[in-house]
Design a protein around this motif. Structure first.
Motif, PDB file in Angstrom:
ATOM      1  N   ASN A   1       0.785   8.797   0.079  1.00  0.00           N
ATOM      2  CA  ASN A   1       0.814   9.631  -1.101  1.00  0.00           C
ATOM      3  C   ASN A   1       1.806   9.777  -2.130  1.00  0.00           C
ATOM      4  O   ASN A   1       1.578  10.542  -3.084  1.00  0.00           O
ATOM      5  CB  ASN A   1       0.953  11.100  -0.277  1.00  0.00           C
ATOM      6  N   VAL A   2       2.664   8.739  -2.100  1.00  0.00           N
ATOM      7  CA  VAL A   2       3.585   8.479  -3.238  1.00  0.00           C
ATOM      8  C   VAL A   2       3.430   7.084  -3.689  1.00  0.00           C
ATOM      9  O   VAL A   2       3.295   6.016  -2.681  1.00  0.00           O
ATOM     10  CB  VAL A   2       5.035   8.692  -2.574  1.00  0.00           C
ATOM     11  N   GLU A   3       3.380   6.821  -4.758  1.00  0.00           N
ATOM     12  CA  GLU A   3       3.239   5.595  -5.489  1.00  0.00           C
ATOM     13  C   GLU A   3       4.383   4.480  -5.106  1.00  0.00           C
ATOM     14  O   GLU A   3       4.340   3.416  -4.605  1.00  0.00           O
ATOM     15  CB  GLU A   3       3.204   5.608  -6.956  1.00  0.00           C
ATOM     16  N   ASN A   4       5.802   4.987  -5.271  1.00  0.00           N
ATOM     17  CA  ASN A   4       6.907   4.316  -4.976  1.00  0.00           C
ATOM     18  C   ASN A   4       8.086   5.040  -4.834  1.00  0.00           C
ATOM     19  O   ASN A   4       8.168   6.415  -4.836  1.00  0.00           O
ATOM     20  CB  ASN A   4       7.094   3.181  -6.144  1.00  0.00           C
ATOM     21  N   LEU A   5       9.128   4.562  -4.527  1.00  0.00           N
ATOM     22  CA  LEU A   5      10.575   5.149  -4.433  1.00  0.00           C
ATOM     23  C   LEU A   5      11.073   5.970  -5.446  1.00  0.00           C
ATOM     24  O   LEU A   5      11.521   7.195  -5.237  1.00  0.00           O
ATOM     25  CB  LEU A   5      11.575   4.225  -3.728  1.00  0.00           C
ATOM     26  N   GLN A   6      10.770   5.650  -6.637  1.00  0.00           N
ATOM     27  CA  GLN A   6      10.987   6.210  -7.779  1.00  0.00           C
ATOM     28  C   GLN A   6      10.255   7.581  -7.830  1.00  0.00           C
ATOM     29  O   GLN A   6      10.882   8.682  -8.297  1.00  0.00           O
ATOM     30  CB  GLN A   6      10.770   5.493  -9.111  1.00  0.00           C
ATOM     31  N   ALA A   7       8.915   7.522  -7.847  1.00  0.00           N
ATOM     32  CA  ALA A   7       8.170   8.454  -7.708  1.00  0.00           C
ATOM     33  C   ALA A   7       8.374   9.503  -6.679  1.00  0.00           C
ATOM     34  O   ALA A   7       8.692  10.973  -6.603  1.00  0.00           O
ATOM     35  CB  ALA A   7       6.543   8.383  -7.559  1.00  0.00           C
ATOM     36  N   LEU A   8       8.978   9.081  -5.324  1.00  0.00           N
ATOM     37  CA  LEU A   8       9.519  10.167  -4.333  1.00  0.00           C
ATOM     38  C   LEU A   8      10.563  10.843  -4.822  1.00  0.00           C
ATOM     39  O   LEU A   8      10.813  11.948  -4.347  1.00  0.00           O
ATOM     40  CB  LEU A   8       9.821   9.015  -3.292  1.00  0.00           C
ATOM     41  N   SER A   9      11.666   9.934  -5.748  1.00  0.00           N
ATOM     42  CA  SER A   9      12.782  10.939  -6.093  1.00  0.00           C
ATOM     43  C   SER A   9      12.523  11.912  -6.882  1.00  0.00           C
ATOM     44  O   SER A   9      13.213  12.771  -7.112  1.00  0.00           O
ATOM     45  CB  SER A   9      13.657   9.771  -6.784  1.00  0.00           C
ATOM     46  N   ARG A  10      11.150  11.936  -7.669  1.00  0.00           N
ATOM     47  CA  ARG A  10      10.892  13.074  -8.466  1.00  0.00           C
ATOM     48  C   ARG A  10      10.276  14.127  -7.923  1.00  0.00           C
ATOM     49  O   ARG A  10      10.125  15.113  -8.497  1.00  0.00           O
ATOM     50  CB  ARG A  10       9.944  12.465  -9.815  1.00  0.00           C
ATOM     51  N   LEU A  11       9.982  14.105  -6.625  1.00  0.00           N
ATOM     52  CA  LEU A  11       9.265  15.192  -5.872  1.00  0.00           C
ATOM     53  C   LEU A  11      10.140  16.372  -5.597  1.00  0.00           C
ATOM     54  O   LEU A  11      11.321  16.113  -5.024  1.00  0.00           O
ATOM     55  CB  LEU A  11       8.766  14.745  -4.665  1.00  0.00           C
TER      56      LEU A  11
ATOM     57  N   GLU B   1      -4.805  -2.309   5.969  1.00  0.00           N
ATOM     58  CA  GLU B   1      -3.575  -1.392   5.680  1.00  0.00           C
ATOM     59  C   GLU B   1      -2.444  -2.297   5.766  1.00  0.00           C
ATOM     60  O   GLU B   1      -1.410  -1.651   4.945  1.00  0.00           O
ATOM     61  CB  GLU B   1      -3.681  -0.913   7.296  1.00  0.00           C
ATOM     62  N   ASP B   2      -2.010  -3.180   6.443  1.00  0.00           N
ATOM     63  CA  ASP B   2      -0.705  -3.897   6.098  1.00  0.00           C
ATOM     64  C   ASP B   2      -0.455  -4.342   4.776  1.00  0.00           C
ATOM     65  O   ASP B   2       0.583  -4.316   4.226  1.00  0.00           O
ATOM     66  CB  ASP B   2      -0.612  -4.996   7.156  1.00  0.00           C
ATOM     67  N   GLU B   3      -1.524  -5.023   4.055  1.00  0.00           N
ATOM     68  CA  GLU B   3      -1.531  -5.289   2.720  1.00  0.00           C
ATOM     69  C   GLU B   3      -1.481  -4.078   1.706  1.00  0.00           C
ATOM     70  O   GLU B   3      -0.717  -4.264   0.678  1.00  0.00           O
ATOM     71  CB  GLU B   3      -2.730  -5.992   2.197  1.00  0.00           C
ATOM     72  N   ARG B   4      -1.850  -3.055   1.809  1.00  0.00           N
ATOM     73  CA  ARG B   4      -1.692  -1.941   1.241  1.00  0.00           C
ATOM     74  C   ARG B   4      -0.288  -1.353   1.184  1.00  0.00           C
ATOM     75  O   ARG B   4       0.151  -1.160   0.165  1.00  0.00           O
ATOM     76  CB  ARG B   4      -2.696  -0.686   1.383  1.00  0.00           C
ATOM     77  N   TYR B   5       0.171  -1.215   2.261  1.00  0.00           N
ATOM     78  CA  TYR B   5       1.634  -1.046   2.296  1.00  0.00           C
ATOM     79  C   TYR B   5       2.745  -2.110   1.788  1.00  0.00           C
ATOM     80  O   TYR B   5       3.490  -1.797   1.152  1.00  0.00           O
ATOM     81  CB  TYR B   5       2.067  -0.758   3.886  1.00  0.00           C
ATOM     82  N   ASN B   6       2.219  -3.450   1.949  1.00  0.00           N
ATOM     83  CA  ASN B   6       3.194  -4.392   1.445  1.00  0.00           C
ATOM     84  C   ASN B   6       2.825  -4.273  -0.201  1.00  0.00           C
ATOM     85  O   ASN B   6       3.977  -4.641  -0.856  1.00  0.00           O
ATOM     86  CB  ASN B   6       2.691  -5.561   1.880  1.00  0.00           C
ATOM     87  N   THR B   7       1.948  -3.927  -0.738  1.00  0.00           N
ATOM     88  CA  THR B   7       1.632  -3.624  -2.143  1.00  0.00           C
ATOM     89  C   THR B   7       2.798  -2.433  -2.620  1.00  0.00           C
ATOM     90  O   THR B   7       3.424  -2.536  -3.848  1.00  0.00           O
ATOM     91  CB  THR B   7       0.508  -3.229  -2.529  1.00  0.00           C
ATOM     92  N   TRP B   8       2.766  -1.379  -1.992  1.00  0.00           N
ATOM     93  CA  TRP B   8       3.730  -0.324  -2.127  1.00  0.00           C
ATOM     94  C   TRP B   8       5.093  -0.683  -2.000  1.00  0.00           C
ATOM     95  O   TRP B   8       5.800  -0.348  -2.823  1.00  0.00           O
ATOM     96  CB  TRP B   8       3.262   0.893  -1.182  1.00  0.00           C
ATOM     97  N   ALA B   9       5.284  -1.483  -0.879  1.00  0.00           N
ATOM     98  CA  ALA B   9       6.826  -1.693  -0.587  1.00  0.00           C
ATOM     99  C   ALA B   9       7.010  -3.197  -1.016  1.00  0.00           C
ATOM    100  O   ALA B   9       7.005  -3.943  -0.196  1.00  0.00           O
ATOM    101  CB  ALA B   9       6.874  -1.534   0.776  1.00  0.00           C
ATOM    102  N   GLN B  10       6.874  -3.521  -2.281  1.00  0.00           N
ATOM    103  CA  GLN B  10       7.075  -4.825  -2.750  1.00  0.00           C
ATOM    104  C   GLN B  10       8.462  -5.510  -2.057  1.00  0.00           C
ATOM    105  O   GLN B  10       9.288  -4.708  -2.014  1.00  0.00           O
ATOM    106  CB  GLN B  10       7.178  -4.943  -4.434  1.00  0.00           C
ATOM    107  N   VAL B  11       8.260  -6.706  -1.700  1.00  0.00           N
ATOM    108  CA  VAL B  11       9.454  -7.245  -1.371  1.00  0.00           C
ATOM    109  C   VAL B  11      10.552  -7.588  -2.238  1.00  0.00           C
ATOM    110  O   VAL B  11      10.400  -8.125  -3.334  1.00  0.00           O
ATOM    111  CB  VAL B  11       9.230  -8.554  -0.465  1.00  0.00           C
ATOM    112  N   ARG B  12      11.779  -7.082  -2.094  1.00  0.00           N
ATOM    113  CA  ARG B  12      12.807  -7.514  -2.939  1.00  0.00           C
ATOM    114  C   ARG B  12      14.023  -8.066  -2.235  1.00  0.00           C
ATOM    115  O   ARG B  12      14.169  -8.023  -0.910  1.00  0.00           O
ATOM    116  CB  ARG B  12      13.384  -5.952  -3.363  1.00  0.00           C
ATOM    117  N   PHE B  13      14.829  -9.034  -2.879  1.00  0.00           N
ATOM    118  CA  PHE B  13      16.194  -9.346  -2.386  1.00  0.00           C
ATOM    119  C   PHE B  13      17.305  -8.704  -2.969  1.00  0.00           C
ATOM    120  O   PHE B  13      17.510  -8.378  -3.944  1.00  0.00           O
ATOM    121  CB  PHE B  13      16.141 -10.879  -2.813  1.00  0.00           C
TER     122      PHE B  13
END
Length: 86
Positions: A52-62, A8-20
Motif C-alpha cells: 500500500n505504500v510506494e517506498n519509505l519516503q512515502a511511508l514517512s509522509r503518512l 510476489e517476491d519480485e514485486r517486493y524486491n521492486t519496492w525494496a530496491q537493494v542498496r549498499f
C-alpha cells in the motif's frame, strides 16, 4: 499493471530496491529488512505496508491514522509513526 506481471517476491524486491550501506561490509541491505526492524512493523503487517505504500519516503509522509488504516492496528501505527517522526 506491471505488478500483475511480477510474482510476489519480485514485486517486493521492486519496492525494496537493494542498496549498499557503508556499514554493511558489502552485504545487501534491502529496505524490506529495514522496515521489519522498525517499531510497530511485524512480520504480519510489513506486506500490508509494502502493498500500500510506494517506498519509505512515502511511508514517512503518512499520518498515524493513515498508517493505522493500512495495517489495521492503531497501537502499532502509533509506534511506527512516532519512530519515524520523533
Amino acid at each position: 499493471a506491471e505488478s500483475d506481471l511480477l510474482d510476489e517476491d519480485e514485486r517486493y524486491n521492486t519496492w525494496a530496491q537493494v542498496r549498499f550501506s557503508p556499514r554493511s561490509n558489502g552485504r545487501k541491505v534491502r529496505f524490506q529488512d529495514v522496515l521489519l526492524r522498525m517499531p510497530g512493523v511485524t512480520f504480519k503487517n510489513y506486506k500490508l505496508i509494502m502493498n500500500n505504500v510506494e517506498n519509505l519516503q512515502a511511508l514517512s509522509r503518512l499520518s498515524e491514522s493513515e498508517i493505522s488504516a493500512i495495517i489495521g492496528n492503531s497501537k502499532q501505527a502509533a509506534l511506527l509513526h512516532n519512530f519515524i517522526h520523533k
